[in-house]
Design an enzyme around this catalytic site. Sequence first.
Site, PDB file in Angstrom:
ATOM      1  N   HIS A 130      23.480 -20.485  28.852  1.00 47.04           N
ATOM      2  CA  HIS A 130      22.446 -20.654  29.857  1.00 47.04           C
ATOM      3  C   HIS A 130      21.085 -20.786  29.178  1.00 47.04           C
ATOM      4  O   HIS A 130      20.967 -20.604  27.963  1.00 47.04           O
ATOM      5  CB  HIS A 130      22.429 -19.461  30.829  1.00 47.04           C
ATOM      6  CG  HIS A 130      23.515 -19.514  31.853  1.00 47.04           C
ATOM      7  ND1 HIS A 130      24.808 -19.129  31.573  1.00 47.04           N
ATOM      8  CD2 HIS A 130      23.506 -19.911  33.157  1.00 47.04           C
ATOM      9  CE1 HIS A 130      25.551 -19.286  32.655  1.00 47.04           C
ATOM     10  NE2 HIS A 130      24.794 -19.749  33.630  1.00 47.04           N
ATOM     11  N   LYS A 134      17.222 -16.709  30.852  1.00 46.97           N
ATOM     12  CA  LYS A 134      18.118 -16.014  31.783  1.00 46.97           C
ATOM     13  C   LYS A 134      18.156 -14.528  31.447  1.00 46.97           C
ATOM     14  O   LYS A 134      18.392 -14.147  30.298  1.00 46.97           O
ATOM     15  CB  LYS A 134      19.528 -16.609  31.731  1.00 46.97           C
ATOM     16  CG  LYS A 134      20.486 -15.966  32.728  1.00 46.97           C
ATOM     17  CD  LYS A 134      21.816 -16.701  32.787  1.00 46.97           C
ATOM     18  CE  LYS A 134      22.835 -16.005  33.686  1.00 46.97           C
ATOM     19  NZ  LYS A 134      22.362 -15.862  35.080  1.00 46.97           N
TER      20      LYS A 134
END
Length: 245
Positions: A130, A134
């Site tokens: 990600h 994040k």
Amino acid sequence: MTIRVALAGAHGTMGTLFDSILSDIADVEVVARLGRSSSLDELDHADLVVDVTHPEASRAIVEHAARNGAQVLVGTSGWSESRIAELRGSIPDDAGVLIIPNFSLGSVLGTTLATIAARFYSSIEIVESHRASKADSPSGTAVRTAELMTAARAGLGPVEAPHTEQRARGQEVAGIPVHSVRRQGVVARQEVLFGGTGETLSVIHDTVDPSAYERGIRLSLDAVRTVRGLVVGLENVLDLGITRA
């Protein structure tokens, strides 16, 4: 009848996307847009509360909204099976809460395919990537995938996961090693790796743009209006046309 919506996490990436979609729905009015410094009391006049905040803030928002009779749609990551069990015991029995770990249709289909495959392979690992910003790891999608695969393997024995005492082997989630990568230039990617005698199988899903979430968001906003109890997963909103494991 107009549905009054409170959007918690309105100024984040997902909040901005939700706000745009909500403004396009004829019978919806956003009556509150909450940020980090907002009071939970701002949720009190909403028929529907959408929570796309942070794992540390999400539970208090969901509990407050559910106890005040609002329907709740949760898009915040980090809701593991244990946290969901705790939430189930702390909200009214007649509450309506829909938790969606990932709004991408491709992601939920990937998790469904991985859950089917888990019954046939005992060597399984997950690698998820990600964006660098994040906040949580492993991702809520990876946690959900691991938990569903382990449930599908009930009676088949544990996954083969050697040397998990070594930090480089990832974090075990429901007995399955999960490896989290956080880097620039990535939206979201999950690869579920299976190994068997003489073969390997990978189930890969890539989100290349946040627009991938739009269809799932619209489906969830429609479904949450009539949800009763606590429901988890976009797969429970879709008609996948298969018998689930």
